[in-house]
Design an enzyme around this catalytic site. Structure first.
Site, PDB file in Angstrom:
ATOM      1  N   CYS A 119       3.332 -16.191  -6.551  1.00 28.28           N
ATOM      2  CA  CYS A 119       1.949 -16.470  -6.974  1.00 28.28           C
ATOM      3  C   CYS A 119       1.857 -16.965  -8.421  1.00 28.28           C
ATOM      4  CB  CYS A 119       1.080 -15.235  -6.773  1.00 28.28           C
ATOM      5  SG  CYS A 119       0.995 -14.763  -5.036  1.00 28.28           S
ATOM      6  N   HIS A 246      -5.051 -15.816 -11.221  1.00 28.24           N
ATOM      7  CA  HIS A 246      -4.572 -15.824  -9.840  1.00 28.24           C
ATOM      8  C   HIS A 246      -5.476 -14.906  -9.029  1.00 28.24           C
ATOM      9  CE1 HIS A 246      -2.311 -15.319  -6.273  1.00 28.24           C
ATOM     10  NE2 HIS A 246      -1.931 -14.089  -6.556  1.00 28.24           N
ATOM     11  N   ASN A 276      -5.884 -14.566  -0.900  1.00 22.00           N
ATOM     12  CA  ASN A 276      -4.766 -14.864  -1.816  1.00 22.00           C
ATOM     13  C   ASN A 276      -3.944 -16.014  -1.226  1.00 22.00           C
ATOM     14  OD1 ASN A 276      -2.405 -14.948  -3.294  1.00 22.00           O
ATOM     15  ND2 ASN A 276      -2.141 -12.724  -3.375  1.00 22.00           N
TER      16      ASN A 276
HETATM   17  N1  COA Z   1      -8.159  -1.070   6.293  1.00 23.03           N
HETATM   18  C1  COA Z   1      -8.404   0.267   6.232  1.00 23.03           C
HETATM   19  N2  COA Z   1      -7.596   1.115   5.579  1.00 23.03           N
HETATM   20  C2  COA Z   1      -6.536   0.605   4.957  1.00 23.03           C
HETATM   21  C3  COA Z   1      -6.222  -0.755   4.984  1.00 23.03           C
HETATM   22  C4  COA Z   1      -7.090  -1.616   5.685  1.00 23.03           C
HETATM   23  N3  COA Z   1      -6.907  -2.950   5.753  1.00 23.03           N
HETATM   24  N4  COA Z   1      -5.097  -0.971   4.276  1.00 23.03           N
HETATM   25  C5  COA Z   1      -4.709   0.237   3.811  1.00 23.03           C
HETATM   26  N5  COA Z   1      -5.561   1.190   4.235  1.00 23.03           N
HETATM   27  C6  COA Z   1      -5.551   2.627   3.970  1.00 23.03           C
HETATM   28  C7  COA Z   1      -4.178   3.149   3.611  1.00 23.03           C
HETATM   29  O1  COA Z   1      -3.445   3.433   4.784  1.00 23.03           O
HETATM   30  C8  COA Z   1      -4.520   4.395   2.829  1.00 23.03           C
HETATM   31  O2  COA Z   1      -4.833   5.418   3.739  1.00 23.03           O
HETATM   32  P1  COA Z   1      -4.438   6.966   3.399  1.00 23.03           P
HETATM   33  O3  COA Z   1      -5.190   7.281   2.152  1.00 23.03           O
HETATM   34  O4  COA Z   1      -4.894   7.683   4.608  1.00 23.03           O
HETATM   35  O5  COA Z   1      -2.946   6.949   3.202  1.00 23.03           O
HETATM   36  C9  COA Z   1      -5.812   4.011   2.099  1.00 23.03           C
HETATM   37  O6  COA Z   1      -6.345   2.884   2.812  1.00 23.03           O
HETATM   38  C10 COA Z   1      -5.620   3.662   0.657  1.00 23.03           C
HETATM   39  O7  COA Z   1      -4.520   2.762   0.565  1.00 23.03           O
HETATM   40  P2  COA Z   1      -4.054   2.187  -0.793  1.00 23.03           P
HETATM   41  O8  COA Z   1      -2.890   1.274  -0.554  1.00 23.03           O
HETATM   42  O9  COA Z   1      -3.883   3.291  -1.805  1.00 23.03           O
HETATM   43  O10 COA Z   1      -5.362   1.341  -1.192  1.00 23.03           O
HETATM   44  P3  COA Z   1      -5.658   0.528  -2.483  1.00 23.03           P
HETATM   45  O11 COA Z   1      -6.982   0.923  -3.006  1.00 23.03           O
HETATM   46  O12 COA Z   1      -4.498   0.509  -3.441  1.00 23.03           O
HETATM   47  O13 COA Z   1      -5.817  -0.962  -1.923  1.00 23.03           O
HETATM   48  C11 COA Z   1      -4.534  -2.974  -1.781  1.00 23.03           C
HETATM   49  C12 COA Z   1      -4.716  -1.566  -1.259  1.00 23.03           C
HETATM   50  C13 COA Z   1      -3.340  -3.595  -1.077  1.00 23.03           C
HETATM   51  C14 COA Z   1      -5.791  -3.756  -1.480  1.00 23.03           C
HETATM   52  C15 COA Z   1      -4.312  -2.911  -3.315  1.00 23.03           C
HETATM   53  O14 COA Z   1      -3.332  -1.972  -3.618  1.00 23.03           O
HETATM   54  C16 COA Z   1      -3.870  -4.253  -3.868  1.00 23.03           C
HETATM   55  O15 COA Z   1      -4.604  -5.215  -3.834  1.00 23.03           O
HETATM   56  N6  COA Z   1      -2.676  -4.301  -4.458  1.00 23.03           N
HETATM   57  C17 COA Z   1      -2.172  -5.515  -5.036  1.00 23.03           C
HETATM   58  C18 COA Z   1      -1.752  -6.436  -3.933  1.00 23.03           C
HETATM   59  C19 COA Z   1      -1.431  -7.772  -4.479  1.00 23.03           C
HETATM   60  O16 COA Z   1      -2.033  -8.234  -5.394  1.00 23.03           O
HETATM   61  N7  COA Z   1      -0.453  -8.445  -3.882  1.00 23.03           N
HETATM   62  C20 COA Z   1      -0.093  -9.752  -4.252  1.00 23.03           C
HETATM   63  C21 COA Z   1       0.353  -9.820  -5.652  1.00 23.03           C
HETATM   64  S1  COA Z   1       0.344 -11.492  -6.142  1.00 23.03           S
END
Ligand code: COA
Length: 337
Positions: A119, A246, A276
């Site tokens: 990215c 980004h 993204n």
């Molecule tokens: N729908 C519903 N629940 C979901 C889910 C979805 N699509 N994806 C994950 N969950 C759940 C998880 O299983 C977790 O459940 P639990 O608490 O029972 O274990 C809960 O939601 C929280 O998950 P978590 O990963 O801690 O959520 P978060 O607030 O960190 O959000 C992302 C997850 C992926 C959106 C976030 O971490 C993120 O954007 N990270 C950066 C990703 C990124 O930028 N990637 C590319 C880099 S260029």
């Protein structure tokens, strides 16, 4: 690691801009039919409402060529000597996709190669192109970011599938002077391979992501890269009219904005409608912002990126007075359907 612009050679000046999105929009509600998730979860955790997904027959080269064609038309010149394509989703393991894109544009014979920095790829490609111009190797360079990121997650992975999407954006750079609008400022680049496991696609497998850790690194690195690029340009953060980050998650952009005291009115945010799109994300956001008037000629911009690798990068420029291009969100390239 940084690459401050101390080279006395010519500056790289943006003078063409284009973008392409597949016409097919997939809403959160549509994803909910296939994944154990909800529109509310995706919107509140990521800011994404819909994303564009390319048909299976559409390749990265198709998206890249459509964006590049628009960029060449916007500057009225196809006299480029090099094409740098940032992508994580090349059409083949070999050869690189860039020569195919060049041939599609009628540019057979020019230098053409891919850059892989996920990215952050577009910022790495800008720095590479600026180097080609500074060294006198090329006078005009096409820089493209194009990705089919939606092809990387496993079909049943609710953590990654809602985030990633497809698209392309491109700029044309020409040889010019540091004092001109459109001249790229010093480019900050960096990487940290010790955290490669946070986001990777193993050979023959699907995307694996450790979202929360990645989130923290993204905020820290984009803040630092932004500060550094702005300082190397001789500006202060308060001078930045628009930061073009980004587009990975609106909460990441919000956190970067809060840390840097850059309010929502100074942040370009397109993720709600694009998801993204990997290396395409920054030029796509620029194209949309230039089309809808969020970015205007004379605005001081900071482009800032973070991606798997880990990689990060940032640069600055004063937005030039380009021929208005259509909004990529409304002008869906028919040939990509
Ligand atoms: N729908 C519903 N629940 C979901 C889910 C979805 N699509 N994806 C994950 N969950 C759940 C998880 O299983 C977790 O459940 P639990 O608490 O029972 O274990 C809960 O939601 C929280 O998950 P978590 O990963 O801690 O959520 P978060 O607030 O960190 O959000 C992302 C997850 C992926 C959106 C976030 O971490 C993120 O954007 N990270 C950066 C990703 C990124 O930028 N990637 C590319 C880099 S260029």
């Amino acid at each position: 690691m940084t690459s401050p612009r101390t080279n006395p050679g010519p500056a790289a000046v943006v003078f063409g801009l284009g973008a392409a999105l597949p016409p097919c929009s997939v809403s959160n509600a549509q994803l909910c039919r296939e994944l154990d998730t909800s529109d509310e979860w995706i919107r509140t955790r990521t800011g994404i409402r819909e994303r564009r997904i390319a048909d299976p027959g559409v390749s990265t080269a198709d998206l890249a060529a459509a964006a590049a064609d628009q960029a060449l038309q916007s500057c009225g010149s196809s006299d480029v000597q090099a094409l740098v394509l940032a992508t994580t989703t090349p059409d083949h393991l070999m050869p690189a996709t860039a020569p195919t894109v060049a041939a599609r544009l009628g540019l057979t014979g020019i230098a053409a190669f891919d850059v892989a920095a996920v990215c952050t790829g577009f910022v790495y490609a800008l720095a590479t192109a600026a180097g080609l111009i500074a060294s006198g190797t090329a006078q005009q360079v096409l820089v493209i970011g194009a990705d089919r990121m939606a092809s990387l997650p496993a079909p049943d992975d609710r953590t990654t599938r809602p985030l990633f999407a497809d698209g392309a954006g491109a700029v044309v750079l020409r040889s010019g002077d540091d004092s001109e609008a459109g001249a790229l400022g010093p480019v900050v680049l960096g990487s940290d391979g010790t955290h490669r496991d946070l986001l990777l696609v193993p050979h023959g497998g699907h995307m694996q992501m450790q979202g929360p850790q990645l989130f923290r690194h993204a905020v820290t690195r984009m803040c630092a890269a932004t500060r550094q690029a702005v300082q190397l340009a001789g500006w202060h953060i308060a001078d930045v009219d628009r930061v073009v980050p980004h587009q990975a998650n609106s909460r990441i952009t919000d956190a970067v904005g809060r840390h840097l005291a850059i309010g929502t009115d100074r942040r370009v945010q397109t993720i709600a409608h694009t998801g993204n799109t990997g290396a395409a994300s920054i030029p796509l956001a620029l194209a949309q912002a230039a089309a809808d008037g969020t970015v205007l000629p004379g605005h001081r911009l900071c482009l800032t990126a973070f991606g798997a690798g880990l990689t990060w990068g940032a640069t600055t420029l004063i937005w030039p007075d380009l021929k208005p291009a259509p909004s990529p969100l409304h002008d869906t390239a028919k040939e990509l359907s």
